[in-house]
Design an enzyme around this catalytic site. Structure first.
Site, PDB file in Angstrom:
ATOM      1  N   ARG A 144      -3.016  34.502 -16.895  1.00  0.00           N
ATOM      2  CA  ARG A 144      -3.683  35.373 -15.910  1.00  0.00           C
ATOM      3  C   ARG A 144      -2.898  36.686 -15.762  1.00  0.00           C
ATOM      4  NH1 ARG A 144      -7.929  37.566 -13.448  1.00  0.00           N
ATOM      5  NH2 ARG A 144      -7.424  38.262 -11.348  1.00  0.00           N
ATOM      6  N   GLU A 200       0.828  -1.202   0.000  1.00  0.00           N
ATOM      7  CA  GLU A 200       0.000   0.000   0.000  1.00  0.00           C
ATOM      8  C   GLU A 200       0.868   1.260   0.000  1.00  0.00           C
ATOM      9  OE1 GLU A 200      -4.175   1.205   1.708  1.00  0.00           O
ATOM     10  OE2 GLU A 200      -2.739   1.207   3.330  1.00  0.00           O
TER      11      GLU A 200
END
Ligand code: FAD
Length: 380
Positions: A270, A244
């Site tokens: 932007r 995991e």
């Protein structure tokens, strides 16, 4: 040293990206708000092969290795914005399918693995208890053998997938007070007498991944559902944690890659006033940090995956990967939000959700503090 993926691994990654973009991004904002798990998304992933990547073909899987898992999950993370769904699948595969494959009898594998790979069955891993979080081996749930079955008593918490699970991988003490060496692991089916599944637990992030508590009140489990030997639960759990910790954040590589590309475009376009924000060194440096963390994370995940592919022990490398990649993932989400300014804080831009989802990564599978304990105990 050649660290590149093979052509087939690259192809698998690209098709995973394409699949995720086409199938997994419907109404994520709404489902996150409502805390809805997508059963249809789960089935789409299973039909694509995700739950069966590591499952041998004879049980209905793709029979691929950990490197493929990492590559495919990276593609999925790049294309899929439903981090909760992918988290649920990772828990199902890495902490449930893997221990059954590695430690189950042939009978158990035949009974459970085909359904777990096909999407028909959902599995959940139940280790954590209210009074034994990080100190996992201090758990209090007991299992006592009587004739051909065990009786389980106790409770579990924070069990991912529990509200929708058909099968639970449950750790309990068969020898009280013996810690690591007194644990055993059981496959418990939904509907077993004495098994109680609690209400769904509300979470800050990963809200499309359902979670609940479990209660065991003289819960009767057939002795044939003992996974591995009695007393081998500690070894089984640490081996499943190695898988995991090494692989659960592979999809975050894709997320970090996507966020970096979005931020680069935003920094170039932007212009609050006349200047693009990317022309400010403070913003440009954030992008450089994001790229550095992405590339170091890639090296760590693929090294851990390579070691698991070679079936080598990788306790150190998987804990290093878990620690470093989770912290990098969180930092990159924070950078992205900062680069987007006020827009980043707004739900519509989907960055606040990425950050909420990412914050859990330094908690599950052992917190960052616990990873440091493991790493230093190996070093000292
Ligand atoms: C999103 C999510 C999904 C999860 N899914 C599952 C699941 O499917 N199955 C399951 O069994 N569990 C699951 N968990 C539980 C998770 O494994 C635990 O939350 C984690 O192990 C920490 O335990 P705790 O929350 O009780 O924290 P505690 O152990 O109470 O720790 C609290 C704080 O103290 C620190 N701390 C504790 N002990 C030490 C120590 N010895 N040294 C240094 N610092 C220490 C911790 O790092 C933490 O910062 C999940 C958790 C989350 C957040």
């Amino acid at each position: 040293m050649d660290l590149s993926l093979t052509d087939q691994q690259e192809e698998s990654k690209t098709s995973a990206l394409d699949f995720a973009r086409r199938k997994l991004n419907d109404s994520v904002i709404e489902r996150d708000r409502a805390g809805d798990f997508s059963r249809s998304g789960w089935q789409d992933c299973a039909d694509f092969g995700l739950q069966g990547i590591l499952v041998p073909e004879k049980y209905g899987g793709l029979g691929l290795d950990a490197l493929y898992y990492a590559a495919i999950m990276e593609g999925i993370g790049r294309g899929c914005k439903d981090n909760g769904l992918i988290f649920s699948i990772n828990a199902h595969v890495l902490t449930c399918i893997i221990p059954i494959l590695l430690h189950g009898t042939e009978e158990l594998k035949k009974r459970y693995i085909p359904g777990l790979a096909s999407g028909e069955l959902i599995a959940a891993n139940a280790m954590t208890e209210p009074d034994s979080g990080s100190d996992v081996y201090a758990l209090r749930t007991t299992a006592v053998k009587e004739d051909d079955h065990y009786l389980l008593n106790g409770s579990k918490t924070f069990v991912t997938n529990a509200p929708v699970a058909d099968v639970f991988i449950v750790y309990a003490a068969t020898k009280k007070g013996a810690g690591f060496f007194g644990l055993s692991c059981f496959i418990v089916e939904k509907g077993s007498p004495g098994l109680l599944v609690g209400q769904k637990i509300e979470k800050m992030g990963l809200r499309t991944s359902p979670m609940a508590e479990l209660g065991f009140n003289n819960c009767r489990v057939p002795a044939a559902n003992l996974l591995g030997e009695e007393g081998a639960g500690g070894i089984l759990f640490s081996s499943s944690m190695e898988w995991e910790r090494g692989l659960i954040l592979a999809h975050c590589l894709g997320v970090m890659d996507r966020l970096l590309d979005d931020c680069l475009e935003y920094a170039n376009t932007r212009k609050p006033g006349s200047q693009a924000i990317g022309s400010h060194q403070s913003i440009a440096h954030k992008l450089a940090e994001m790229k550095m963390r992405l590339e170091t994370s890639r090296l760590m995940i693929y090294k851990a995956a390579w070691l698991k592919t070679k079936r080598k022990s990788a306790a150190l490398e998987t804990s290093l990967a878990k620690l470093s990649v989770s912290e990098s993932y969180i930092d990159n989400c924070r950078n992205a939000l900062q680069i987007y300014g006020g827009y980043g804080y707004m739900v519509e831009y989907e960055l606040e959700r990425e950050l909420r989802d990412a914050l859990a990564s330094s908690l599950y599978s052992g917190t960052s503090e616990i990873q440091k304990n493991i790493i230093s105990s190996i070093l000292l």
